[in-house]
Design an enzyme around this catalytic site. Structure first.
Site, short mmCIF file in Angstrom:
data_model
loop_
_atom_site.label_atom_id
_atom_site.label_comp_id
_atom_site.label_asym_id
_atom_site.label_seq_id
_atom_site.Cartn_x
_atom_site.Cartn_y
_atom_site.Cartn_z
N ARG A 136 32.67 34.04 39.24
CA ARG A 136 31.82 35.24 39.31
C ARG A 136 32.37 36.30 38.34
NH1 ARG A 136 34.02 37.98 45.00
NH2 ARG A 136 35.57 39.26 43.95
N ASP A 171 38.49 28.22 39.36
CA ASP A 171 38.57 29.31 40.33
C ASP A 171 39.24 28.77 41.61
OD1 ASP A 171 36.75 32.16 40.29
OD2 ASP A 171 37.56 31.59 42.25
N ASP A 228 44.15 27.39 41.18
CA ASP A 228 44.74 28.63 41.66
C ASP A 228 45.80 29.02 40.63
OD1 ASP A 228 46.32 30.60 42.85
OD2 ASP A 228 46.06 29.78 44.85
N VAL A 229 45.56 30.12 39.92
CA VAL A 229 46.43 30.45 38.78
C VAL A 229 47.89 30.69 39.18
CG1 VAL A 229 44.55 31.38 37.37
CG2 VAL A 229 45.86 32.94 38.86
N ASN A 284 41.66 35.05 32.96
CA ASN A 284 40.82 36.14 33.46
C ASN A 284 41.08 36.48 34.93
OD1 ASN A 284 38.12 37.73 33.73
ND2 ASN A 284 37.93 36.05 35.21
N TYR A 319 48.84 46.92 40.45
CA TYR A 319 47.80 46.49 39.51
C TYR A 319 48.14 46.98 38.10
CZ TYR A 319 43.13 45.67 37.56
OH TYR A 319 42.08 45.23 36.79
N THR A 341 31.34 44.54 38.59
CA THR A 341 31.47 43.17 39.10
C THR A 341 31.75 43.26 40.60
OG1 THR A 341 33.87 43.07 38.92
CG2 THR A 341 32.61 42.48 36.92
P1 NDP Z 1 36.09 39.51 40.43
O1 NDP Z 1 36.88 39.85 41.65
O2 NDP Z 1 34.64 39.81 40.43
O3 NDP Z 1 36.27 37.96 40.07
C1 NDP Z 1 37.55 37.42 40.01
C2 NDP Z 1 37.47 35.94 40.29
O4 NDP Z 1 38.83 35.44 40.25
C3 NDP Z 1 36.93 35.61 41.68
O5 NDP Z 1 36.05 34.50 41.62
C4 NDP Z 1 38.20 35.28 42.46
O6 NDP Z 1 38.00 34.35 43.53
C5 NDP Z 1 39.05 34.64 41.39
N1 NDP Z 1 40.45 34.58 41.74
C6 NDP Z 1 41.17 35.46 42.50
N2 NDP Z 1 42.43 35.02 42.65
C7 NDP Z 1 42.51 33.86 41.97
C8 NDP Z 1 43.54 32.92 41.76
N3 NDP Z 1 44.77 33.08 42.31
N4 NDP Z 1 43.30 31.83 41.00
C9 NDP Z 1 42.07 31.64 40.46
N5 NDP Z 1 41.05 32.47 40.63
C10 NDP Z 1 41.26 33.57 41.38
O7 NDP Z 1 36.83 40.25 39.23
P2 NDP Z 1 36.29 40.81 37.81
O8 NDP Z 1 35.34 39.85 37.22
O9 NDP Z 1 35.89 42.21 37.99
O10 NDP Z 1 37.66 40.82 37.00
C11 NDP Z 1 38.06 39.79 36.12
C12 NDP Z 1 39.31 40.26 35.39
O11 NDP Z 1 39.02 41.47 34.68
C13 NDP Z 1 40.49 40.56 36.31
O12 NDP Z 1 41.70 40.15 35.73
C14 NDP Z 1 40.45 42.07 36.41
O13 NDP Z 1 41.71 42.64 36.73
C15 NDP Z 1 40.00 42.44 35.03
N6 NDP Z 1 39.42 43.78 34.94
C16 NDP Z 1 38.25 44.06 35.61
C17 NDP Z 1 37.73 45.33 35.54
C18 NDP Z 1 36.47 45.70 36.23
O14 NDP Z 1 36.12 46.89 36.21
N7 NDP Z 1 35.73 44.79 36.86
C19 NDP Z 1 38.39 46.40 34.76
C20 NDP Z 1 39.62 45.99 34.15
C21 NDP Z 1 40.10 44.72 34.23
P3 NDP Z 1 37.79 34.95 45.05
O15 NDP Z 1 36.46 35.61 45.01
O16 NDP Z 1 37.84 33.74 45.91
O17 NDP Z 1 38.93 35.90 45.25
#
Ligand code: NDP
Length: 265
Positions: A16, A37, A60-61, A87, A158, A195
């Protein structure tokens, strides 16, 4: 000719949000994408939406064994990766615990955020380099944040983890160059991208719109960015158009970092 024709990519946290948008943009540009993911249902659905040019893998990263298994599968199925996007990230607010300032944050929550955001990127870079070593080329893209460039009193872990991602990106870039590998590594620094990550902070109900407006009131462009706008930058870094870019950081933040919030008259 599409910009990523014939390339194989892996995107973490791609079920997502920004990761999903990057996976979609890569497929649109001709790449085959491994959508990875921890949310297997959403990840499988996302890969299904992308059709034959995508496959889902659980990854799982935080877990080195997951990286090893994913890389073994990919190597056997399609050979070395051309693109890895690190990501996946968490804010630490997912469990509704809002105590993340430097004075009150728990050591446990500090470590949890770093495990995903920093250990995950370390492992992603490690296995990306190993995959890209034989062909001696590739593009690693680390999703940091605007929070990795400035202090964030209410989100200490963070901000710390994202700052470390910025620095590790440069270390990886220099290491690969030293090794004679044409493996580029760059970081993207988004801010306020709409998001699901924002949902716990925006909430529901009549005050949602007001909260959204408040969050972007200091953003020069006065709106949230969209995941597709981050994906467009990732396509550039993944493509051969960015052949001379490594160790760079690209902000995509509606202008927030262009100036200071306080403007003395
Ligand atoms: P989301 O929370 O919408 O999506 C993150 C996805 O990563 C989810 O599907 C989540 O799964 C998955 N995830 C979480 N933990 C793990 C793991 N250990 N291994 C694999 N997958 C995992 O986040 P965004 O799309 O908003 O963010 C993506 C990146 O962009 C992140 O690194 C974030 O810090 C960065 N970012 C985002 C900003 C924003 O405003 N949105 C601003 C600045 C940076 P689950 O749903 O099951 O947890």
């Amino acid at each position: 000719m599409k910009r990523l024709e014939g390339k194989h990519a892996l995107v973490t946290g791609a079920a997502r949000g920004i990761g999903a948008a990057i996976a979609r943009a890569f497929v649109d540009e001709g790449a085959f994408v491994y959508v990875t993911d921890i949310d297997d249902d959403a990840g499988t659905a996302m890969a299904g939406l992308l059709g034959d040019a995508a496959a889902y893998l659980h990854l799982d990263v935080r877990e080195e064994s997951d990286w090893i298994a994913a890389m073994k599968h990919i190597e056997q199925r399609s050979g070395p990766l051309d693109i890895v996007v690190n990501n996946a990230g968490i804010t630490g607010f997912e469990q509704g615990n809002y105590t993340h300032d430097p004075e009150h944050a728990s050591l446990e929550s500090w470590r949890e955020v770093h495990r995903t955001n920093l250990d995950g990127v370390f492992l992603g870079c490690k296995y990306a380099i190993r995959s890209m070593r034989a062909p001696k080329s590739g593009s690693i893209i680390n999703i940091s944040s605007r929070s990795g460039l400035v202090g964030i009193p209410g989100a200490a872990a963070y901000a710390s983890s994202k700052a470390a991602v910025r620095n590790h990106t440069k270390t990886v870039a220099l290491y690969c160059a030293e090794q004679g590998l044409n493996v580029r590594c760059n970081s993207i620094h988004p801010a306020a991208i709409l998001t699901p990550m924002w949902e716990p902070m925006l909430g529901t109900g009549p005050e949602r719109e007001q909260r959204m407006a408040e969050f972007v009131s200091d953003t020069p462009l006065r709106r949230f960015g969209m995941p597709e706008e981050v994906a467009a930058v990732a396509v550039l870094l993944a493509s051969d158009e960015a052949a001379y870019m490594t160790g760079a950081e690209l902000n995509i933040d509606g202008g927030i970092l262009a100036g200071a919030a306080a403007s003395p008259k």
